[in-house]
Design a protein around this motif. Sequence first.
Motif, PDB file in Angstrom:
ATOM      1  N   THR A  34       2.006  -5.140  -4.286  1.00  0.00           N
ATOM      2  CA  THR A  34       2.625  -3.822  -4.324  1.00  0.00           C
ATOM      3  C   THR A  34       2.818  -3.324  -5.746  1.00  0.00           C
ATOM      4  O   THR A  34       3.284  -2.203  -5.948  1.00  0.00           O
ATOM      5  CB  THR A  34       3.991  -3.866  -3.625  1.00  0.00           C
ATOM      6  N   ARG A  35       2.482  -4.119  -6.717  1.00  0.00           N
ATOM      7  CA  ARG A  35       2.603  -3.716  -8.116  1.00  0.00           C
ATOM      8  C   ARG A  35       1.208  -3.515  -8.709  1.00  0.00           C
ATOM      9  O   ARG A  35       0.199  -3.875  -8.109  1.00  0.00           O
ATOM     10  CB  ARG A  35       3.354  -4.784  -8.908  1.00  0.00           C
ATOM     11  N   THR A  36       1.161  -2.920  -9.904  1.00  0.00           N
ATOM     12  CA  THR A  36      -0.111  -2.768 -10.599  1.00  0.00           C
ATOM     13  C   THR A  36      -0.637  -4.139 -10.991  1.00  0.00           C
ATOM     14  O   THR A  36       0.084  -4.932 -11.590  1.00  0.00           O
ATOM     15  CB  THR A  36       0.070  -1.911 -11.868  1.00  0.00           C
ATOM     16  N   GLU A  44      -2.287  -7.250 -12.874  1.00  0.00           N
ATOM     17  CA  GLU A  44      -2.532  -7.634 -14.260  1.00  0.00           C
ATOM     18  C   GLU A  44      -3.993  -8.058 -14.376  1.00  0.00           C
ATOM     19  O   GLU A  44      -4.438  -8.947 -13.657  1.00  0.00           O
ATOM     20  CB  GLU A  44      -1.612  -8.787 -14.670  1.00  0.00           C
ATOM     21  N   ASP A  90      -4.634  -3.453  -4.103  1.00  0.00           N
ATOM     22  CA  ASP A  90      -3.833  -4.455  -3.398  1.00  0.00           C
ATOM     23  C   ASP A  90      -4.677  -5.598  -2.846  1.00  0.00           C
ATOM     24  O   ASP A  90      -4.141  -6.558  -2.301  1.00  0.00           O
ATOM     25  CB  ASP A  90      -3.059  -3.807  -2.244  1.00  0.00           C
TER      26      ASP A  90
END
Length: 401
Positions: free
Chosen positions: A2-4, A6, A325
């Motif tokens: 759910t995050r950008t 890396e 995702d």
Amino acid sequence: MTRTPEIAILGGGIGGLAAAAFLRRTGLPSTIYEQASELREIGAGLVMAPNVARLLRRLGVLEELAHHVVRLEIGWEFRRWQDGTVLSAENLAEACERLYGEHTYTARRSDLLAALRKSVPDDSVRLGKRCVAVIENGDRPALRFDDGEVAEADIVIGADGIHSVVRRVIADSIEATYSGLCAFRTLVPAEHAPEIARRNAHTLWLGPGHHLVHYPISAGKLINLVAIAPAGDYSVESWTARASIEEFLAEFDGWDPRLLDLIRAAETPGRWALLDRTPLRHWSRGPVTLLGDAAHPMFPFFGQGAAQAVEDAAVLAQCLAAQPDDPVNALQNYESLRIPRTTRLQEVSHGRSRINHLPDGPEQQARDKAFSDSDPLVDSAWIYEYDADTVPPFHIDTVAR
């Protein structure tokens, strides 16, 4: 996820910087790890055909390069080794944009690298980071560096060249085979070059067992010179290996005097053994993938090495942006879109070595007649009309391995 994600890119050459630039264009940040203490591109010149020029224009890189590139007026100018008889030539000044919506340019590799560097934030490049191992650790692979640091990421992109560390994770060790050929590469100050080499032309001289290519770069101040010759027992595959002018001249003894004058005026040439590698069937393993020479090293006979790395970068960025995702599936989509094209280029580049180096005789005469009867710019449409920005980034039928 759910995050950008890396994203770690190993290698700060043209492919690595292009990947970071295209990812940034889609809103995905990345970090480049480069083993050198400064970003530099060893080697001399390259041809930017329409398939890569249009991508660089959209990044703003071509505009940045405006005062350094040369726009070719003549291309695919094939000449006979003994006397320079023109076998065929293309009017790029008129035909290239009409056919493909873009011109063909030449550039010095270091100038392209510097222009790409301006498309990437300073804080996203880490220098002096030599990777010694890629650690597979579930969904979060890690890079181990020779200074002891370990950096984790959600996605690892191996843009680390022909001796790639990342490739060891992707594929079983594939031994390079001896091609029997080597490349001499050097630059010539334009003021010392014969007139035939100072034109805005990409010229290929063909002869028995050899061929030689020259074109201007750096706004016409330098002439890029690349020659392919038998390697003998030479097997060093390194951009930094050197030869002597005398060795270079000896390979082209008896050729057109203008070519010998061009070689005599050259800087100390590099010498690179052309080793052959079978195309990889897969570029990705989990969240780790390859790009550019790390994925598909190819002989330089179509001038598409750097171009294919930039195309890889554009398609990879689209695939990751479409599925941030699900990076594993995104990378599988990426390789499924790119492998057929790069494999074809590897194969035709390999086959070109025989065609270019035919001994004088009936087969050579038939080849020369075929050149005069053909249109290389049209025949290579499958290379130049390809637009990596229009490739569908998502295949719903892709199944995770």
